[in-house]
Design a protein around this motif. Structure first.
Motif, PDB file in Angstrom:
ATOM      1  N   ASP A 185       0.371  -0.978   0.436  1.00  0.00           N
ATOM      2  CA  ASP A 185      -0.012   0.217   0.004  1.00  0.00           C
ATOM      3  C   ASP A 185       1.659   1.333  -0.210  1.00  0.00           C
ATOM      4  O   ASP A 185       0.431   2.307  -1.097  1.00  0.00           O
ATOM      5  CB  ASP A 185      -0.788  -0.058   1.073  1.00  0.00           C
ATOM      6  CG  ASP A 185      -1.834  -0.890   1.305  1.00  0.00           C
ATOM      7  OD1 ASP A 185      -1.852  -1.952   0.300  1.00  0.00           O
ATOM      8  OD2 ASP A 185      -2.229  -1.653   2.382  1.00  0.00           O
ATOM      9  N   LYS A 186       1.680   0.954   0.963  1.00  0.00           N
ATOM     10  CA  LYS A 186       2.969   2.342   0.541  1.00  0.00           C
ATOM     11  C   LYS A 186       3.465   2.276  -0.109  1.00  0.00           C
ATOM     12  O   LYS A 186       3.518   3.825  -1.018  1.00  0.00           O
ATOM     13  CB  LYS A 186       3.908   1.841   1.824  1.00  0.00           C
ATOM     14  CG  LYS A 186       4.680   3.472   2.061  1.00  0.00           C
ATOM     15  CD  LYS A 186       5.655   2.666   2.880  1.00  0.00           C
ATOM     16  CE  LYS A 186       6.774   4.366   3.528  1.00  0.00           C
ATOM     17  NZ  LYS A 186       7.545   4.737   2.411  1.00  0.00           N
ATOM     18  N   GLY A 187       3.753   1.647  -1.816  1.00  0.00           N
ATOM     19  CA  GLY A 187       4.435   1.823  -2.304  1.00  0.00           C
ATOM     20  C   GLY A 187       3.408   1.985  -3.469  1.00  0.00           C
ATOM     21  O   GLY A 187       3.766   2.970  -4.465  1.00  0.00           O
ATOM     22  N   LYS A 193       1.531   9.811  -5.044  1.00  0.00           N
ATOM     23  CA  LYS A 193       2.538  10.717  -4.886  1.00  0.00           C
ATOM     24  C   LYS A 193       3.011  11.428  -6.446  1.00  0.00           C
ATOM     25  O   LYS A 193       2.988  12.873  -6.790  1.00  0.00           O
ATOM     26  CB  LYS A 193       2.381  10.937  -3.829  1.00  0.00           C
ATOM     27  CG  LYS A 193       2.984  12.400  -3.216  1.00  0.00           C
ATOM     28  CD  LYS A 193       3.751  12.023  -1.903  1.00  0.00           C
ATOM     29  CE  LYS A 193       4.838  13.720  -1.763  1.00  0.00           C
ATOM     30  NZ  LYS A 193       4.794  13.527  -0.142  1.00  0.00           N
ATOM     31  N   LYS A 194       3.489  11.075  -6.771  1.00  0.00           N
ATOM     32  CA  LYS A 194       5.222  10.994  -7.813  1.00  0.00           C
ATOM     33  C   LYS A 194       4.400  11.219  -8.927  1.00  0.00           C
ATOM     34  O   LYS A 194       4.199  12.105  -9.506  1.00  0.00           O
ATOM     35  CB  LYS A 194       5.783  10.120  -8.123  1.00  0.00           C
ATOM     36  CG  LYS A 194       7.093   9.993  -9.168  1.00  0.00           C
ATOM     37  CD  LYS A 194       7.705   8.804  -8.816  1.00  0.00           C
ATOM     38  CE  LYS A 194       8.801   9.248 -10.089  1.00  0.00           C
ATOM     39  NZ  LYS A 194      10.300   7.768 -10.433  1.00  0.00           N
ATOM     40  N   GLU A 195       2.771  10.006  -9.386  1.00  0.00           N
ATOM     41  CA  GLU A 195       2.566  11.141 -10.979  1.00  0.00           C
ATOM     42  C   GLU A 195       1.937  12.016 -10.482  1.00  0.00           C
ATOM     43  O   GLU A 195       1.448  12.898 -11.936  1.00  0.00           O
ATOM     44  CB  GLU A 195       0.647   9.419 -10.529  1.00  0.00           C
ATOM     45  CG  GLU A 195       1.285   9.775 -12.014  1.00  0.00           C
ATOM     46  CD  GLU A 195      -0.428   8.581 -12.319  1.00  0.00           C
ATOM     47  OE1 GLU A 195      -1.404   8.477 -12.664  1.00  0.00           O
ATOM     48  OE2 GLU A 195      -0.060   7.424 -11.277  1.00  0.00           O
ATOM     49  N   GLY A 196       1.652  12.668  -8.873  1.00  0.00           N
ATOM     50  CA  GLY A 196       0.809  13.954  -9.063  1.00  0.00           C
ATOM     51  C   GLY A 196       1.335  15.307  -9.234  1.00  0.00           C
ATOM     52  O   GLY A 196       0.628  15.913  -9.731  1.00  0.00           O
ATOM     53  N   ASP A 197       2.334  14.048  -8.883  1.00  0.00           N
ATOM     54  CA  ASP A 197       3.401  15.675  -8.480  1.00  0.00           C
ATOM     55  C   ASP A 197       3.591  16.061 -10.214  1.00  0.00           C
ATOM     56  O   ASP A 197       3.779  16.909 -10.946  1.00  0.00           O
ATOM     57  CB  ASP A 197       4.647  15.159  -7.378  1.00  0.00           C
ATOM     58  CG  ASP A 197       4.221  15.124  -6.455  1.00  0.00           C
ATOM     59  OD1 ASP A 197       3.601  15.567  -6.160  1.00  0.00           O
ATOM     60  OD2 ASP A 197       5.498  14.572  -5.307  1.00  0.00           O
TER      61      ASP A 197
END
Length: 259
Positions: A185-187, A193-197
């Motif tokens: 889940d953390k991965g 988050k990276k995709e959103g950034d």
């Protein structure tokens, strides 16, 4: 402590009998006397299958051969078979005696007591059987059999130990699965988050500059920018038209009279 008087003795009558009718019984007896117990076992097994008349002798001798190979647990059943088919008191005495010996080695003292008792019933004068009988009773007194409550208590304890072991194993497996799920889940959250950034950075870049590298007004889309540029161009065109119109009105006349 005195040892058990084993008292394993082959039927001597079987040797005479085997010379006349049962070759395998005779050969087995010869092999046993020569301490060739595996060969003796083979011959006695054949004799046991083929000779109904002397089945008690064959079973007894087969049990002795197996016993000599340090397999009292298997020999016990052959002595029991010999008891069942025995026809004389002598046969029963010897079979019960050696059955008691195997039970003593298994520490089944109550069973050994009964076996020696039955041997004495068929031959009360045998000193070896009498000694082993007394020894078996002494062992039974020192090691009384457990009653049903104690047996149940032992079984319950074994079950509890097994259940606890199974529970510990399950908890360990569940913890491992939970940890794997958290890591997974953390991965996924990190990837989102990276995709959103990345998406946000791209949108910010689109807002700041147009295709020509010119800064874009914050919040203006492409259609709004085009409308604004068209309005500016129209306004400039109107101004230019007015300037040109004034120039025409003030220009001097160049007409001259022909002389």
């Amino acid at each position: 402590m005195k040892r058990i008087v084993v008292g394993i003795i082959l039927f001597m009558s079987s040797v005479i009998y085997s010379q006349n009718k049962d070759k395998n019984l005779f050969n087995g007896t010869e092999s046993f006397t020569g301490k060739k117990y595996i060969s003796a076992e083979t011959d006695f097994r054949i004799s046991q299958s083929n000779n109904e008349e002397k089945k008690a002798v064959a079973n007894y001798n087969l049990g002795n051969s197996i016993y000599r190979q340090n397999q009292p647990g298997e020999a016990k059943y052959k002595f029991l078979n010999a008891v069942e088919v025995a026809k004389t008191k002598e046969e029963k005495h010897k079979a019960f005696h050696n059955l008691g010996n195997t039970l003593m080695l298994e520490e089944n003292y109550s069973g050994a007591v009964e076996a020696y008792k039955n041997a004495l019933r068929n031959n009360p004068s045998d000193d070896e059987t009498r000694y082993n009988y007394a020894l078996a009773k002494q062992k039974l007194k020192e090691n009384p059999p457990k009653d049903d409550k104690e047996k149940k208590k032992d079984k319950d304890k074994e079950k509890q130990d097994k259940d606890k072991k199974d529970q510990d194993k399950k908890e360990k497996e569940d913890k491992g699965k939970e940890k794997d799920k958290k890591d997974s889940d953390k991965g996924k959250e990190d990837d989102k988050k990276k995709e959103g950034d990345d998406k946000k950075g791209k949108q910010d870049g689109d807002k700041k500059e147009d295709e020509n590298g010119n800064p874009k007004p914050s919040g203006a889309n492409k259609q709004q920018i085009e409308n604004l540029l068209n309005a500016v161009n129209n306004a400039e065109k109107k101004i230019q038209d007015k300037v040109n119109a004034k120039k025409v009105k003030v220009a001097p006349s160049t007409n001259e009279k022909d002389w």
